[in-house]
Structure formats: structure tokens, C-alpha cells
Design an enzyme around this catalytic site. Sequence first.
Site, PDB file in Angstrom:
ATOM      1  N   ARG A  54      18.518  -4.861  52.108  1.00 45.77           N
ATOM      2  CA  ARG A  54      17.221  -5.338  52.578  1.00 45.77           C
ATOM      3  C   ARG A  54      17.417  -6.274  53.769  1.00 45.77           C
ATOM      4  O   ARG A  54      18.287  -7.148  53.743  1.00 45.77           O
ATOM      5  CB  ARG A  54      16.588  -6.096  51.403  1.00 45.77           C
ATOM      6  CG  ARG A  54      15.164  -6.464  51.561  1.00 45.77           C
ATOM      7  CD  ARG A  54      14.616  -7.004  50.252  1.00 45.77           C
ATOM      8  NE  ARG A  54      15.105  -8.353  49.966  1.00 45.77           N
ATOM      9  CZ  ARG A  54      14.421  -9.268  49.271  1.00 45.77           C
ATOM     10  NH1 ARG A  54      13.235  -8.983  48.772  1.00 45.77           N
ATOM     11  NH2 ARG A  54      14.924 -10.455  49.047  1.00 45.77           N
ATOM     12  N   PHE A  68       7.491  -7.249  41.333  1.00 42.29           N
ATOM     13  CA  PHE A  68       8.612  -8.176  41.132  1.00 42.29           C
ATOM     14  C   PHE A  68       8.696  -8.547  39.643  1.00 42.29           C
ATOM     15  O   PHE A  68       7.678  -8.868  39.027  1.00 42.29           O
ATOM     16  CB  PHE A  68       8.386  -9.418  41.991  1.00 42.29           C
ATOM     17  CG  PHE A  68       9.574 -10.327  42.065  1.00 42.29           C
ATOM     18  CD1 PHE A  68      10.595 -10.067  42.966  1.00 42.29           C
ATOM     19  CD2 PHE A  68       9.677 -11.433  41.246  1.00 42.29           C
ATOM     20  CE1 PHE A  68      11.707 -10.910  43.038  1.00 42.29           C
ATOM     21  CE2 PHE A  68      10.786 -12.278  41.314  1.00 42.29           C
ATOM     22  CZ  PHE A  68      11.795 -12.009  42.217  1.00 42.29           C
ATOM     23  N   TYR A  71       9.102 -20.991  49.837  1.00 43.13           N
ATOM     24  CA  TYR A  71      10.468 -21.006  50.387  1.00 43.13           C
ATOM     25  C   TYR A  71      10.837 -19.757  51.168  1.00 43.13           C
ATOM     26  O   TYR A  71      11.938 -19.657  51.676  1.00 43.13           O
ATOM     27  CB  TYR A  71      11.497 -21.256  49.277  1.00 43.13           C
ATOM     28  CG  TYR A  71      11.403 -20.345  48.067  1.00 43.13           C
ATOM     29  CD1 TYR A  71      11.893 -19.049  48.110  1.00 43.13           C
ATOM     30  CD2 TYR A  71      10.829 -20.792  46.884  1.00 43.13           C
ATOM     31  CE1 TYR A  71      11.796 -18.217  47.011  1.00 43.13           C
ATOM     32  CE2 TYR A  71      10.720 -19.963  45.770  1.00 43.13           C
ATOM     33  CZ  TYR A  71      11.213 -18.678  45.841  1.00 43.13           C
ATOM     34  OH  TYR A  71      11.111 -17.860  44.754  1.00 43.13           O
ATOM     35  N   LYS A  72       9.935 -18.772  51.247  1.00 46.50           N
ATOM     36  CA  LYS A  72      10.249 -17.545  51.992  1.00 46.50           C
ATOM     37  C   LYS A  72       9.796 -17.719  53.440  1.00 46.50           C
ATOM     38  O   LYS A  72      10.357 -18.541  54.156  1.00 46.50           O
ATOM     39  CB  LYS A  72       9.636 -16.346  51.280  1.00 46.50           C
ATOM     40  CG  LYS A  72      10.305 -16.112  49.914  1.00 46.50           C
ATOM     41  CD  LYS A  72       9.646 -15.035  49.081  1.00 46.50           C
ATOM     42  CE  LYS A  72      10.424 -14.857  47.774  1.00 46.50           C
ATOM     43  NZ  LYS A  72       9.684 -14.117  46.754  1.00 46.50           N
ATOM     44  N   ASP A 120      -0.315 -11.286  44.764  1.00 48.66           N
ATOM     45  CA  ASP A 120       0.887 -12.094  45.010  1.00 48.66           C
ATOM     46  C   ASP A 120       1.253 -11.942  46.486  1.00 48.66           C
ATOM     47  O   ASP A 120       1.513 -10.833  46.957  1.00 48.66           O
ATOM     48  CB  ASP A 120       2.031 -11.615  44.101  1.00 48.66           C
ATOM     49  CG  ASP A 120       3.245 -12.529  44.174  1.00 48.66           C
ATOM     50  OD1 ASP A 120       3.475 -13.124  45.258  1.00 48.66           O
ATOM     51  OD2 ASP A 120       3.978 -12.651  43.172  1.00 48.66           O
TER      52      ASP A 120
HETATM   53  C1  PLP Z   1      10.047 -14.312  45.368  1.00 45.75           C
HETATM   54  C2  PLP Z   1       8.978 -13.819  44.446  1.00 45.75           C
HETATM   55  C3  PLP Z   1       8.585 -14.579  43.326  1.00 45.75           C
HETATM   56  C4  PLP Z   1       9.344 -15.836  42.979  1.00 45.75           C
HETATM   57  O1  PLP Z   1       8.814 -16.538  41.913  1.00 45.75           O
HETATM   58  P1  PLP Z   1       9.449 -17.966  41.570  1.00 45.75           P
HETATM   59  O2  PLP Z   1       8.589 -18.480  40.495  1.00 45.75           O
HETATM   60  O3  PLP Z   1       9.443 -18.774  42.818  1.00 45.75           O
HETATM   61  O4  PLP Z   1      10.862 -17.759  41.143  1.00 45.75           O
HETATM   62  C5  PLP Z   1       7.531 -14.118  42.576  1.00 45.75           C
HETATM   63  N1  PLP Z   1       6.889 -12.967  42.887  1.00 45.75           N
HETATM   64  C6  PLP Z   1       7.260 -12.206  43.947  1.00 45.75           C
HETATM   65  C7  PLP Z   1       6.532 -10.958  44.263  1.00 45.75           C
HETATM   66  C8  PLP Z   1       8.326 -12.612  44.734  1.00 45.75           C
HETATM   67  O5  PLP Z   1       8.710 -11.860  45.771  1.00 45.75           O
END
Ligand code: PLP
Length: 411
Positions: free
Chosen positions: A370, A124, A221-222, A196
Site C-alpha cells: 500500500r 477495517f 494521526y493519518k 468512518d
Molecule cells: C486507522 C483506522 C482506524 C483506527 O482506529 P483506532 O481506534 O485509532 O485504532 C479505524 N477505522 C478505520 C477505517 C481506520 O482506517
Amino acid sequence: MKNPKANLADQSDPLKSFRDRFELPTDVIYLDGNSLGALPKSVKQRVAKTISEEWGEQLIRSWNTADWVHLPQRVGNKIARLVGAPQDSVVAADSTSINLFKVLSAALGLNPGRGKIVSEKENFPTDLYIAEGVAKQIGKGHQLVLIDGPNDVLDALDRDVAVLMLTHVNYRTGYRHDMAAITKAAHDNGILVVWDLAHSAGAMPVDLSGADADFAIGCGYKYLNGGPGAPAFLYVNPRHQGAFNQPLSGWFGHRAPFNFETAYSPSNGIEQYLCGTPQVLGMVALDEALSLWDDVDMNALRAKSVALCDYFIEGIDKFAGDYGLSLVTPREADQRGSQVSYSCQNGYAIMQALIARGVIGDFRAPDIIRFGFTPLYLSFADAEQAIAILEDILATRSWDSDEYRVLGAVT
Ligand SMILES: *Cc1c(COP(=O)(O)O)cnc(C)c1O
């Protein structure tokens, strides 16, 4: 007519009662809980009460009387149970990006004399951007080495690597790494590992202790349903706690914040990874959302997630080839998370047409549509209907319209 297979699977679903605990519009099939989890009904009440009673009436007394001050630890301990971590090894705080900055910096500090951070090109972007920043600002000339794909991880683990930073489940493809095997291979080479868990916490059982992971971070939040911009979390293996100071040395990481000392003296525990005042309203929402998990059997959750994704993939197999949809998620369940993704031309317009028909997934550039499968509130009937609507949109080319080509700021 309802597919008898979907009907049967819904009838025998051990998690079916959870759907009623979420606020979901009846005209929506929500396949985006991997991006923003749905609203648990009890969160509405809890947040309203926090605002009216704890903030409105008790005012500043609530830091003690409602124990606002320990929300990061209390919420962290609830998350710890979902990711196979011991108590007092997880805190909720800040955002995933900021928590990555903290733990990656700490990991580099704990493994001096090595020059590389290894990650994946397909990780990401924020993870890669933060790693770039850490290498420049905290590292000592560290080089960020990006491998092409999951098959190249083991070959990249040489004795000059300080930290391996991977996302357990890839956000685009849904590919899942073997956390235990990779962590072991890294440790055999003296490398620390940061995982992560953005797309695994709350999506499947995770065993950080069993894998002996060094550090982890993840999103609130996921799949944890904590609400938009919910606080994130971080995990530090107890053997690393107190061994090195993370660089955001704010007062909540101090061993006694309310002594108001002039000099920073870090806590030896997981609190050292906190920085400033917790975001109470967001924490309370996440805390309440996490109470749902008290009653969830994680193995049943995983079994349903696998079955839902298999059902969806098999349904789409029947017409994918006719319309140029190509599955990018592994068919093997043990290599994937809880989402199904396809690459296809005109993916953005196709997804907009789906959303207009109430099937909410999302689009990830350059060409991925997705679909997230959250076992707590989705049914096989939902999957069946989503398949039928997608086939209709493709067969009629109803996506081929200018209104579906307008790009939003968030895709
Ligand atoms: C959703 C996601 C993030 C989000 O990071 P934020 O700091 O909350 O914006 C980070 N890493 C991965 C792999 C994600 O899927």
C-alpha cells in the site's frame, strides 16, 4: 535523469511550499502518511511550549488560562471545516474505535424497532469488532450483516436495517464510496448512516452536510498529521444532538461538569459525546497540525492527489504484469481515495526491501502493498523515484532474502 513530466508537474504545483513546513528525513520517500502523518515543524515548538510553560509554569491554571478545557471543541471546529460540517457538530476525543462505539450506540438508540446493522466484510477490523460489541452489549438482539463488497450496499438497505456503517475510503483497496448517493438511499429506507472518515479527512474534500450524513468518525494521526495515537474525532448531525444519550456518560459530557452533581444530566450539544478529561498533549499537537490547513485549497489538494496517484499507477503499469503485481485500487479517480495498492505474492518482503531503500509504504495482510499519497508533502519526483526503486527491487529480486521475511508486530 528526471522525468520531464514529473519535473513540470512539480514546478506548477500550487501546494509545493507546504513540504517545507514538515520535518522529513532527506533520505526517505514517505508513502505512509495514510497510516501516520509526518511531523509538522510547528508542532515540535508548540508541544515543547505547552510542556515547559503551560504545564511546567502555569500548572493547573492552564486549564483556564490556556483554555485546555475547550480543546476538544476548538480542535473539533477546525476539523469540521475539513469535512464539510457546521461549527459545533464535531469534537476531538478518545480514539476512532471508542468514538465509533459512542455514535453507533446512539444511532441504534435513535432508530428503534429494527434488527440489523449493515457493514462490509472488507471494512477495517476495529469497526467490525466494535459493531459486534455494540450489537451484543447495547443492541437489543441486533444482527450484524456483512455484505461482500461495495456493489452490494444498495441491495442490503431494507426496512429492518437500523444503521448502515461504512468506511468512506477502504483502507486496503482505496475504493471510495459515493457518500451522498448512499446516504440518500439509506435515508429513503429510514436507515441512519455512520461514516468512518479515517482515510478521507485531510485526504480530499468531504461534505458531510451536503450528504446529510447522520454520524461520522475519523482519525487524527493519518492525513491530519496529529502524531502517533493522536485524538480522534466524531461528528453528530445537529438534528441528532441531544436526541439520544451515548452510553459513555462521563463527566465531560455532563451539562455542567464543575457543578459536581450526583446524577448525570447530559449536555444537549456535541459535548455530550465527550467522556473524560481530554489528552492535552495529544490535543495540542493535533490542534497545531490542523493550523496548516488554514492555507490549503482543498480542491487543489484533491487535484494533486489524483495526479500523483495517476502518475504512480501509469509508471507501475509498465512493469506490473512482469512481476505479478495486480492493481486493486480503482483506476477511476472518482472511485478512490489518496492511496494506491497492489496485491502480489511476497508483498511483505517486497515492502521490507522498499523500506530498506528509503521508500516507506506498508503491507496489509494477506497480500497487499500500500502506498499513501499525501499531497501536502509529496512531489512527483518522489513518485518517480519510488517507481524506479520498486522496479529495481523486482528486477533484481533483492527482496528475496531472509532478512525481509521477519514479521514486525506492526506491518
Ligand atoms: C486507522 C483506522 C482506524 C483506527 O482506529 P483506532 O481506534 O485509532 O485504532 C479505524 N477505522 C478505520 C477505517 C481506520 O482506517
